[in-house]
Design a protein around this motif. Sequence first.
Motif, mmCIF file in Angstrom:
data_model
loop_
_atom_site.group_PDB
_atom_site.id
_atom_site.type_symbol
_atom_site.label_atom_id
_atom_site.label_comp_id
_atom_site.label_asym_id
_atom_site.label_seq_id
_atom_site.Cartn_x
_atom_site.Cartn_y
_atom_site.Cartn_z
ATOM 1 N N GLU A 84 73.454 -11.179 -5.467
ATOM 2 C CA GLU A 84 73.506 -12.586 -5.049
ATOM 3 C C GLU A 84 72.976 -13.496 -6.151
ATOM 4 O O GLU A 84 73.536 -14.544 -6.435
ATOM 5 C CB GLU A 84 72.702 -12.783 -3.760
ATOM 6 C CG GLU A 84 72.654 -14.205 -3.269
ATOM 7 C CD GLU A 84 74.017 -14.798 -2.936
ATOM 8 O OE1 GLU A 84 74.149 -16.037 -2.994
ATOM 9 O OE2 GLU A 84 74.954 -14.037 -2.631
ATOM 10 N N SER A 85 71.903 -13.062 -6.815
ATOM 11 C CA SER A 85 71.342 -13.843 -7.915
ATOM 12 C C SER A 85 72.347 -13.943 -9.064
ATOM 13 O O SER A 85 72.547 -15.031 -9.628
ATOM 14 C CB SER A 85 70.045 -13.183 -8.394
ATOM 15 O OG SER A 85 69.549 -13.845 -9.526
ATOM 16 N N ARG A 145 75.579 -13.647 -8.807
ATOM 17 C CA ARG A 145 76.704 -14.468 -8.334
ATOM 18 C C ARG A 145 76.377 -15.954 -8.496
ATOM 19 O O ARG A 145 77.194 -16.736 -8.978
ATOM 20 C CB ARG A 145 77.001 -14.148 -6.868
ATOM 21 C CG ARG A 145 78.209 -14.890 -6.311
ATOM 22 C CD ARG A 145 78.345 -14.689 -4.810
ATOM 23 N NE ARG A 145 77.322 -15.393 -4.056
ATOM 24 C CZ ARG A 145 77.375 -16.682 -3.721
ATOM 25 N NH1 ARG A 145 78.406 -17.426 -4.083
ATOM 26 N NH2 ARG A 145 76.406 -17.234 -3.035
ATOM 27 N N ARG A 146 75.138 -16.338 -8.114
ATOM 28 C CA ARG A 146 74.728 -17.740 -8.259
ATOM 29 C C ARG A 146 74.731 -18.153 -9.718
ATOM 30 O O ARG A 146 75.182 -19.250 -10.069
ATOM 31 C CB ARG A 146 73.337 -17.953 -7.646
ATOM 32 C CG ARG A 146 73.347 -18.195 -6.162
ATOM 33 C CD ARG A 146 72.013 -18.714 -5.660
ATOM 34 N NE ARG A 146 70.882 -17.907 -6.066
ATOM 35 C CZ ARG A 146 70.376 -16.897 -5.356
ATOM 36 N NH1 ARG A 146 70.891 -16.588 -4.199
ATOM 37 N NH2 ARG A 146 69.338 -16.217 -5.799
ATOM 38 N N GLN A 187 76.994 -21.106 -11.276
ATOM 39 C CA GLN A 187 76.381 -22.233 -11.983
ATOM 40 C C GLN A 187 76.974 -22.378 -13.379
ATOM 41 O O GLN A 187 77.263 -23.502 -13.819
ATOM 42 C CB GLN A 187 74.867 -22.054 -12.053
ATOM 43 C CG GLN A 187 74.171 -22.257 -10.729
ATOM 44 C CD GLN A 187 72.682 -21.933 -10.797
ATOM 45 O OE1 GLN A 187 72.188 -21.399 -11.784
ATOM 46 N NE2 GLN A 187 71.965 -22.256 -9.725
#
Length: 106
Positions: free
Chosen positions: A65-66, A68-69, A73
Amino acid sequence: MDTKVIQQIFDIEKQAAAIRDQAEQSAMRLIENAQQEAKTIVEMERAKAIQEAEGLLAKARVQAESERRDILQQAEREIEQMEALAKKNFDRAVHFVLEQIAVGGK
């Protein structure tokens, strides 16, 4: 042989048989206990492995998830840069066309 001696031999054989039977029963109980302990250990280790796997999976999900973020960004920053460049080029193109129209109309 004396009947008394024969009786003592029979008594000793009975005692030996009783001791053997007790030893066999004790051995069976030991085997059953060892099997149960082994089963308990296997179940505990299985539960421990499942818990560890779930922890690793949760950690991997958080990391994914990190990442992916971070990727999103970065993509948003690149889109903003491309939009700014496109707007700058668009403004220059409009200005150029307007100049050409003005020069052509004179």
